[in-house]
Design a protein around this motif. Structure first.
Motif, PDB file in Angstrom:
ATOM      1  N   SER A  62      53.041  32.062  47.284  1.00  0.00           N
ATOM      2  CA  SER A  62      53.876  32.534  46.183  1.00  0.00           C
ATOM      3  C   SER A  62      53.132  32.652  44.857  1.00  0.00           C
ATOM      4  O   SER A  62      53.602  33.328  43.944  1.00  0.00           O
ATOM      5  CB  SER A  62      55.057  31.570  45.974  1.00  0.00           C
ATOM      6  OG  SER A  62      55.831  31.437  47.144  1.00  0.00           O
ATOM      7  N   LEU A  63      51.968  31.982  44.740  1.00  0.00           N
ATOM      8  CA  LEU A  63      51.246  31.914  43.477  1.00  0.00           C
ATOM      9  C   LEU A  63      49.868  32.537  43.603  1.00  0.00           C
ATOM     10  O   LEU A  63      49.321  32.650  44.700  1.00  0.00           O
ATOM     11  CB  LEU A  63      51.095  30.458  43.027  1.00  0.00           C
ATOM     12  CG  LEU A  63      52.360  29.613  42.882  1.00  0.00           C
ATOM     13  CD1 LEU A  63      51.977  28.169  42.535  1.00  0.00           C
ATOM     14  CD2 LEU A  63      53.291  30.185  41.831  1.00  0.00           C
ATOM     15  N   ASP A 107      56.655  25.781  52.943  1.00  0.00           N
ATOM     16  CA  ASP A 107      57.226  26.860  52.143  1.00  0.00           C
ATOM     17  C   ASP A 107      58.705  27.062  52.466  1.00  0.00           C
ATOM     18  O   ASP A 107      59.547  27.199  51.569  1.00  0.00           O
ATOM     19  CB  ASP A 107      56.443  28.145  52.405  1.00  0.00           C
ATOM     20  CG  ASP A 107      56.923  29.298  51.550  1.00  0.00           C
ATOM     21  OD1 ASP A 107      56.785  29.216  50.312  1.00  0.00           O
ATOM     22  OD2 ASP A 107      57.448  30.280  52.106  1.00  0.00           O
ATOM     23  N   LYS A 108      59.032  27.032  53.732  1.00  0.00           N
ATOM     24  CA  LYS A 108      60.427  27.227  54.154  1.00  0.00           C
ATOM     25  C   LYS A 108      61.315  26.083  53.668  1.00  0.00           C
ATOM     26  O   LYS A 108      62.397  26.309  53.100  1.00  0.00           O
ATOM     27  CB  LYS A 108      60.492  27.336  55.673  1.00  0.00           C
ATOM     28  CG  LYS A 108      61.890  27.560  56.225  1.00  0.00           C
ATOM     29  CD  LYS A 108      61.863  27.677  57.750  1.00  0.00           C
ATOM     30  CE  LYS A 108      63.259  27.869  58.322  1.00  0.00           C
ATOM     31  NZ  LYS A 108      63.230  27.959  59.822  1.00  0.00           N
ATOM     32  N   GLU A 156      44.545  31.099  41.173  1.00  0.00           N
ATOM     33  CA  GLU A 156      44.289  30.263  40.001  1.00  0.00           C
ATOM     34  C   GLU A 156      45.376  29.208  39.818  1.00  0.00           C
ATOM     35  O   GLU A 156      45.098  28.055  39.495  1.00  0.00           O
ATOM     36  CB  GLU A 156      44.192  31.128  38.744  1.00  0.00           C
ATOM     37  CG  GLU A 156      43.806  30.331  37.508  1.00  0.00           C
ATOM     38  CD  GLU A 156      43.570  31.214  36.307  1.00  0.00           C
ATOM     39  OE1 GLU A 156      43.176  30.669  35.256  1.00  0.00           O
ATOM     40  OE2 GLU A 156      43.784  32.435  36.408  1.00  0.00           O
ATOM     41  N   LEU A 157      46.629  29.596  40.050  1.00  0.00           N
ATOM     42  CA  LEU A 157      47.735  28.643  39.893  1.00  0.00           C
ATOM     43  C   LEU A 157      47.811  27.675  41.069  1.00  0.00           C
ATOM     44  O   LEU A 157      47.998  26.468  40.884  1.00  0.00           O
ATOM     45  CB  LEU A 157      49.060  29.390  39.737  1.00  0.00           C
ATOM     46  CG  LEU A 157      49.281  30.160  38.434  1.00  0.00           C
ATOM     47  CD1 LEU A 157      50.638  30.846  38.443  1.00  0.00           C
ATOM     48  CD2 LEU A 157      49.184  29.223  37.230  1.00  0.00           C
ATOM     49  N   SER A 158      47.679  28.170  42.281  1.00  0.00           N
ATOM     50  CA  SER A 158      47.812  27.289  43.452  1.00  0.00           C
ATOM     51  C   SER A 158      46.642  26.326  43.575  1.00  0.00           C
ATOM     52  O   SER A 158      46.777  25.251  44.156  1.00  0.00           O
ATOM     53  CB  SER A 158      47.945  28.112  44.729  1.00  0.00           C
ATOM     54  OG  SER A 158      46.769  28.874  44.966  1.00  0.00           O
ATOM     55  N   GLY A 159      45.488  26.699  43.003  1.00  0.00           N
ATOM     56  CA  GLY A 159      44.315  25.841  43.106  1.00  0.00           C
ATOM     57  C   GLY A 159      44.044  24.998  41.883  1.00  0.00           C
ATOM     58  O   GLY A 159      43.033  24.279  41.841  1.00  0.00           O
ATOM     59  N   ARG A 160      44.920  25.069  40.894  1.00  0.00           N
ATOM     60  CA  ARG A 160      44.666  24.352  39.646  1.00  0.00           C
ATOM     61  C   ARG A 160      44.632  22.844  39.873  1.00  0.00           C
ATOM     62  O   ARG A 160      45.504  22.272  40.533  1.00  0.00           O
ATOM     63  CB  ARG A 160      45.737  24.707  38.616  1.00  0.00           C
ATOM     64  CG  ARG A 160      45.542  24.074  37.254  1.00  0.00           C
ATOM     65  CD  ARG A 160      46.395  24.778  36.211  1.00  0.00           C
ATOM     66  NE  ARG A 160      45.794  26.060  35.837  1.00  0.00           N
ATOM     67  CZ  ARG A 160      46.442  27.028  35.178  1.00  0.00           C
ATOM     68  NH1 ARG A 160      47.718  26.861  34.861  1.00  0.00           N
ATOM     69  NH2 ARG A 160      45.828  28.148  34.863  1.00  0.00           N
ATOM     70  N   LYS A 161      43.615  22.187  39.318  1.00  0.00           N
ATOM     71  CA  LYS A 161      43.468  20.744  39.473  1.00  0.00           C
ATOM     72  C   LYS A 161      44.539  19.997  38.705  1.00  0.00           C
ATOM     73  O   LYS A 161      45.038  20.476  37.684  1.00  0.00           O
ATOM     74  CB  LYS A 161      42.087  20.297  38.994  1.00  0.00           C
ATOM     75  CG  LYS A 161      40.939  20.777  39.871  1.00  0.00           C
ATOM     76  CD  LYS A 161      39.611  20.241  39.367  1.00  0.00           C
ATOM     77  CE  LYS A 161      38.468  20.694  40.262  1.00  0.00           C
ATOM     78  NZ  LYS A 161      37.158  20.167  39.778  1.00  0.00           N
TER      79      LYS A 161
END
Length: 615
Positions: A527-528, A241-242, A531-536
């Motif tokens: 940051s998300l 992230d940094k 649903e967005l960070s895990g989207r396939k």
């Protein structure tokens, strides 16, 4: 972002060289419509087409040092140029501009050939040192920016795009027919060869030196895994992230407005989330189709709402898709049948109406383990623990299992990229007019696999992709489709500092048997939404298979399949049978059909009627 052209030889008339240089630069005007610069002396000629992004008033090229003995042309952006300028100023160098280009001049004076290794950014540059008669060129570590060269005797040509060579009288244009089979199998040529005989692409992380008619090439940097164990997923997520936050900030350096592409996937969503925190009213752009099953627009729309950013949507239909493909093959220089380049072309066109620079998510999959191919590599690694004799026996007993068949092969032989279009060379060769007589395409990948014998299978696949698939497919279409519309596309995942983090990740934090981008998704979750960070991963699907069954487009393709170019290279009856079988729904041959069709369009443009299409 710009386009560069030039040549060097032991002697030429400067006035004539300048005229040729101008004609070469005109062929890549789309890369830099804001200005033109030319330089020629008795041995070297360097030309530049400018797209003004940084130091709009003072960054013109070619750029010279104080006494005019050093001249440079440069395509790209150097994100640490301010830091390097401070170092060079402390060493006694004086700067006349605020441009990142000037760092290359003083950097060469200070560090010589070590200069490229100090640069953080995307770049291809060529520098002429008239005092020593040295022409030096370099390309960034990932291959984000292109650089081609052609050598004939003591003459050396270079350019951002191959088409610029067409204007030079010393260029002998010939089709590299020996590599046609590889193109058909892979959609691109791994390595430095092109489909023009004698034209080579400088490899990423490499430089060249020309002096007195002699050309040498060398690697100035290499990508190496240095796995760091003993750290938790949370610690890795924080470090990713940094690094990525800093990279996005660096990639937003510009004196013009910066926008972003948004598909709704984790890579683009994270890029937009970081950029939106650093810039108010970030403009985003998405593309899709009326056929919702293939369209990214619903996911992109959802992401834009969640991130609270405005998003311009573009919808591509079949008529536009087919009409644009001729121009697209011209811009690409070499044929590329990846259908994803077509919607990208229209996405860049829409973005350029509002901004001059966009951020995009290319490179995240290769760095952080995003392709299902890598999960298959984890499965295969376990399978390899069985003795090879047992694996071969099982493959013979169960011949219908592709997994077992691949498991009995060497690692380089089961490279999925090698047979991307055709399952085997024999399947491909039945369409060729003349027997190929060339090595199986997988053998072209063997030199890369040989360099990483000690890595686990998934990691080896990532490393090979970083050196082949990424620069020769993903980044090439990104560069050409954006530059076709004079748009600068920046890729903050492909950054030196982000790379350093990714190269330390243990394999299980990149991919497992069922999960991709494990650590990157954990970083994105900071940051998300889940649903967005895990989207396939969705890829870039297109409804082309269905369009090819419609009369209009079936007829359009068939006309090419029975035309003179097809007759020269292929068994036209076999091509038509393939097309008809697809039309009737007996097979889905979209990728094969599109590969043949794009090659025919490209060959017509460059070898039958070598004129750029009406754009």
């Amino acid at each position: 972002m710009c386009g560069i052209v030039g040549f060097a030889e032991e002697h030429h008339d400067p006035a004539a060289a300048r005229r040729t240089l101008q004609e070469m630069a005109a062929l890549i005007r789309h890369r830099g419509p804001d200005g033109e610069g030319l330089y020629a002396d008795g041995r070297a000629a360097l030309g530049h087409r400018r797209l003004s992004i940084i130091d709009l008033e003072g960054g013109g090229q070619p750029m010279f040092n104080e006494d005019g003995s050093l001249v440079v042309v440069f395509n790209g952006e150097i994100y640490n140029y301010r830091e390097l300028a401070r170092q060079l100023s402390a060493a006694g160098h004086s700067f006349a501009t605020h441009s990142d280009t000037e760092v290359l001049l003083h950097g060469w004076e200070q560090w010589g050939k070590a200069l490229p290794g100090k640069l953080r950014g995307m770049f291809a540059f060529v520098l002429w040192d008239s005092r020593t008669g040295t022409l030096f060129g370099a390309r960034d570590l990932f291959g984000i920016k292109p650089l081609y060269y052609y050598r004939r005797g003591e003459l050396l040509l270079f350019a951002s795009e191959i088409k610029a060579f067409l204007a030079h009288p010393g260029f002998v244009k010939r089709f590299n027919a020996d590599r046609l089979p590889d193109y058909l199998s892979c959609e691109y040529l791994p390595g430095d060869e092109t489909l023009f005989t004698g034209v080579y692409e400088l490899l990423p992380g490499h430089s060249f030196t020309w002096r007195a008619g002699r050309l040498t090439r060398e690697a100035y940097a290499k990508i190496r895994y240095r796995i760091r164990s003993g750290r938790s997923l949370e610690e890795w997520a924080e470090e990713i992230d940094k690094a990525f936050t800093h990279s996005v900030a660096a990639h937003k350096i510009a004196d013009v407005e910066v926008g972003a592409f948004l598909s709704g996937g984790v890579d683009s969503s994270l890029t937009v989330a970081k950029a939106a925190k650093q810039q108010k009213h970030l403009q985003c752009f998405s593309v899709g189709y009326a056929e919702e099953a293939y369209s990214e627009l619903p996911a992109a729309r959802q992401a834009a709402q969640a991130l609270d950013v405005p998003c311009t949507e573009t919808t591509v239909g079949p008529a536009d898709f087919f009409a644009a493909n001729r121009a697209i093959q011209w811009y690409l220089d070499e044929p590329m049948p990846n259908p994803a380049e077509v919607p990208l072309y229209f996405l860049c066109q829409a973005a350029r109406r509002k901004v001059k620079v966009v951020l995009s998510g290319e490179g995240a999959d290769e760095l952080f383990g995003g392709y299902p191919l890598y999960c298959q590599g984890v499965h295969m690694q376990a399978w390899q623990r069985l003795p090879r004799s047992v694996r071969r026996l099982l493959a013979r007993c169960l011949p219908g299992s592709g997994f077992l068949r691949r498991g009995a092969q060497n690692r380089w032989q089961r490279c999925a990229r090698a047979n991307y279009v055709f399952a085997t060379p024999a399947e491909r060769d039945c369409y060729l007019k003349r027997p190929a007589g060339t090595p199986p395409p997988a053998r072209r990948f063997k030199p890369w696999f040989d360099q990483v014998r000690g890595l686990d299978e998934a990691t080896a696949l990532q490393w090979v992709d970083l050196h082949t698939w990424l620069p020769r497919d993903i980044l090439r279409k990104a560069d050409r489709m954006s530059m076709a519309h004079s748009l600068e596309l920046r890729v903050p995942f492909l950054d030196r500092e982000v790379l350093a983090v990714a190269m330390g990740l243990p394999r299980q934090l990149r991919c497992t048997r069922r999960k991709t981008k494990v650590a990157l998704r954990a970083a994105a979750a900071r940051s998300l939404s889940p649903e967005l960070s895990g989207r396939k991963k969705r890829g870039f699907p297109v409804p082309l298979a269905g369009w090819l069954r419609q009369d209009t487009y079936y007829t359009m393709v068939r006309e090419k399949f029975v035309g003179p170019v097809a007759e020269q290279f292929f068994d036209t009856r076999a091509l038509c049978e393939l097309l008809e079988a697809h039309r009737q729904g007996k097979v889905n041959a979209m990728t094969k059909i599109w590969s043949f069709y794009c090659f025919i369009l490209w060959y017509e443009l460059y070898f039958v009627d070598p004129q750029p299409p009406q754009l």
